[in-house]
Design a protein around this motif. Structure first.
Motif, PDB file in Angstrom:
ATOM      1  N   THR A  85      10.787   5.335   6.399  1.00  0.00           N
ATOM      2  CA  THR A  85      10.597   4.193   5.514  1.00  0.00           C
ATOM      3  C   THR A  85       9.105   3.879   5.392  1.00  0.00           C
ATOM      4  O   THR A  85       8.333   4.077   6.341  1.00  0.00           O
ATOM      5  CB  THR A  85      11.324   2.944   6.039  1.00  0.00           C
ATOM      6  N   ILE A  86       8.726   3.407   4.225  1.00  0.00           N
ATOM      7  CA  ILE A  86       7.330   3.036   4.003  1.00  0.00           C
ATOM      8  C   ILE A  86       7.008   1.758   4.771  1.00  0.00           C
ATOM      9  O   ILE A  86       7.747   0.773   4.701  1.00  0.00           O
ATOM     10  CB  ILE A  86       7.047   2.843   2.503  1.00  0.00           C
ATOM     11  N   GLU A 109       5.418   9.369  15.072  1.00  0.00           N
ATOM     12  CA  GLU A 109       6.190   8.187  14.720  1.00  0.00           C
ATOM     13  C   GLU A 109       5.768   7.628  13.368  1.00  0.00           C
ATOM     14  O   GLU A 109       6.587   7.084  12.639  1.00  0.00           O
ATOM     15  CB  GLU A 109       6.042   7.127  15.804  1.00  0.00           C
ATOM     16  N   LYS A 110       4.485   7.759  13.044  1.00  0.00           N
ATOM     17  CA  LYS A 110       3.983   7.289  11.756  1.00  0.00           C
ATOM     18  C   LYS A 110       3.121   8.379  11.131  1.00  0.00           C
ATOM     19  O   LYS A 110       2.421   9.110  11.832  1.00  0.00           O
ATOM     20  CB  LYS A 110       3.169   6.006  11.917  1.00  0.00           C
ATOM     21  N   VAL A 153       7.182   1.015  -2.092  1.00  0.00           N
ATOM     22  CA  VAL A 153       6.869  -0.303  -1.555  1.00  0.00           C
ATOM     23  C   VAL A 153       7.321  -0.342  -0.103  1.00  0.00           C
ATOM     24  O   VAL A 153       8.183   0.451   0.317  1.00  0.00           O
ATOM     25  CB  VAL A 153       7.569  -1.418  -2.362  1.00  0.00           C
ATOM     26  N   PRO A 154       6.757  -1.243   0.707  1.00  0.00           N
ATOM     27  CA  PRO A 154       7.217  -1.355   2.096  1.00  0.00           C
ATOM     28  C   PRO A 154       8.731  -1.536   2.169  1.00  0.00           C
ATOM     29  O   PRO A 154       9.326  -2.317   1.431  1.00  0.00           O
ATOM     30  CB  PRO A 154       6.461  -2.581   2.613  1.00  0.00           C
ATOM     31  N   GLY A 155       9.347  -0.759   3.070  1.00  0.00           N
ATOM     32  CA  GLY A 155      10.790  -0.798   3.249  1.00  0.00           C
ATOM     33  C   GLY A 155      11.545   0.259   2.472  1.00  0.00           C
ATOM     34  O   GLY A 155      12.732   0.494   2.743  1.00  0.00           O
ATOM     35  N   ALA A 156      10.891   0.909   1.506  1.00  0.00           N
ATOM     36  CA  ALA A 156      11.578   1.928   0.711  1.00  0.00           C
ATOM     37  C   ALA A 156      11.861   3.170   1.550  1.00  0.00           C
ATOM     38  O   ALA A 156      11.023   3.601   2.349  1.00  0.00           O
ATOM     39  CB  ALA A 156      10.738   2.297  -0.506  1.00  0.00           C
ATOM     40  N   ARG A 157      13.039   3.758   1.363  1.00  0.00           N
ATOM     41  CA  ARG A 157      13.384   5.014   2.015  1.00  0.00           C
ATOM     42  C   ARG A 157      12.738   6.157   1.251  1.00  0.00           C
ATOM     43  O   ARG A 157      12.856   6.258   0.028  1.00  0.00           O
ATOM     44  CB  ARG A 157      14.895   5.233   2.051  1.00  0.00           C
ATOM     45  N   VAL A 184       4.125   5.997   6.410  1.00  0.00           N
ATOM     46  CA  VAL A 184       5.567   6.144   6.588  1.00  0.00           C
ATOM     47  C   VAL A 184       5.902   6.102   8.078  1.00  0.00           C
ATOM     48  O   VAL A 184       5.288   6.804   8.886  1.00  0.00           O
ATOM     49  CB  VAL A 184       6.069   7.483   5.992  1.00  0.00           C
ATOM     50  N   ARG A 185       6.886   5.259   8.430  1.00  0.00           N
ATOM     51  CA  ARG A 185       7.445   5.292   9.785  1.00  0.00           C
ATOM     52  C   ARG A 185       8.577   6.313   9.759  1.00  0.00           C
ATOM     53  O   ARG A 185       9.623   6.088   9.147  1.00  0.00           O
ATOM     54  CB  ARG A 185       7.944   3.910  10.203  1.00  0.00           C
ATOM     55  N   ALA A 186       8.347   7.440  10.392  1.00  0.00           N
ATOM     56  CA  ALA A 186       9.278   8.570  10.294  1.00  0.00           C
ATOM     57  C   ALA A 186      10.485   8.379  11.205  1.00  0.00           C
ATOM     58  O   ALA A 186      10.375   7.818  12.301  1.00  0.00           O
ATOM     59  CB  ALA A 186       8.560   9.868  10.649  1.00  0.00           C
TER      60      ALA A 186
END
Length: 345
Positions: free
Chosen positions: A76-77, A107-108, A91-95, A34-36
């Protein structure tokens, strides 16, 4: 490289440092990266900074690299690992919001997928960052209270009623037919609570006759349930006025001992038990799913209970901690990273 907060404790104590570390590895089995964007600064985080979660007698120094901090946040993932099914929506991009996670003030963050919650578009990022710890604590407190045999209409005293956990708990108690009574330190705090949550009558320890005031508010209902995150003299005094019943402790904000004669527990019929959101991850899947549904409902239907006091950039962690510990603040302090904040911000 990514930014992360490390901490140490000892001498000097409470050292927080923003530093850089290599990028995290790809997520492993059942993990997501997750990119926080938003992370709360909680009392529990600061207790960790001070080493108070360590087992009794453990004085092992933190290594030269320091230790990571933070348990909760949103973002976001960025990537998913093996055994994470795209059909789950992860999935990538999901909140998403997450708890518990190690090193959330980064940050991640690598998080087990089972501790990741999809965030709907109608939930703001500032609220999503608070979706777990406080609402789940409230759910656990109410469940523990009900397990003692609490009956509809019973009076329940909540100390530190200005806190978000207390207000969330009071909301759940009201919905379940109980009679919450708040206790705060000042008339200013009473007014602040009423601005966010008008459904709970309150007393203030600023009033020299606050014990009698509690009994008057309870309207002849015996005070047999107290929910407390503070400890110290106020809780000791409340216990002295109980006619049997249960104290549920869920914190130690005062850092002071509870001073109660032993006979209060044996002859007085008072029991004391504890609740910690740190044990939530070990609950059965169906209980955790129910708690998360409850938290989502609170986020949608009672957004005023998720007030934000201030936001600071991740690099301003020292200012964020000072604000989080400031007496009289209203709401939660957030550490933010504005990159890729996503929808709902």
């Amino acid at each position: 490289m990514q930014s992360i907060i490390y901490y140490r404790y000892g001498d000097p104590a409470d050292v927080l440092q923003l530093t850089e570390r290599p990028e995290l590895p790809e997520p492993g089995n059942g993990e997501v990266l997750v990119r926080a964007t938003h992370r709360p600064v909680r009392p529990g985080d600061l207790i960790g900074v001070r080493g108070l979660y360590r087992s009794r007698g453990n004085i092992t120094p933190v290594g030269p690299a320091g230790a990571q901090i933070g348990f909760e946040g949103t973002g976001t993932i960025e990537a998913i690992g093996p055994e994470v099914s795209p059909s789950s929506g992860l999935v990538p991009g999901a909140r998403v919001a997450f708890f518990p996670a190690r090193g959330a003030w980064s940050e991640k963050v690598l998080v087990p997928a089972r501790f990741v919650t999809l965030v709907p578009d109608d939930i703001a990022a500032e609220t999503a960052a608070q979706l777990h710890v406080n609402p789940l604590t409230a759910a656990m407190i109410v469940r523990a209270a009900e397990e003692t045999g609490l009956k509809q209409g019973d009076a329940v005293v909540l100390t530190a009623a200005r806190s978000q956990v207390a207000k969330l708990t009071a909301s759940l108690l009201l919905n379940n037919g109980y009679f919450p009574v708040g206790l705060v330190r000042s008339h200013i705090s009473m007014a602040a609570v009423e601005g966010d949550f008008a459904g709970m009558p309150m007393a203030s320890t600023e009033n020299s006759e606050w014990q009698e005031e509690l009994r008057t508010i309870a309207d002849r209902r015996p005070i047999r349930m107290v929910l407390d995150p503070v400890g110290g003299d106020v809780l000791s005094t409340v216990i002295s006025g109980m006619d049997g019943g249960t104290v549920i402790s869920y914190g130690d904000l005062s850092g002071e001992p509870i001073r109660v004669p032993a006979l209060a527990f044996s002859a007085g019929g008072i029991t004391i038990t504890g609740v910690s959101v740190g044990r939530w991850s070990n609950l059965p899947d169906e209980v955790r799913a129910s708690d998360l549904a409850l938290a989502m409902g609170l986020a949608r239907n009672a957004p005023s209970l998720f007030r934000v006091a201030a936001e600071y950039d991740l690099a301003q962690v020292g200012l964020a901690v000072s604000e989080a510990e400031r007496s009289g603040k209203l709401g939660t302090v957030l550490l933010t990273s504005k990159h890729n904040a996503g929808r709902g911000h």
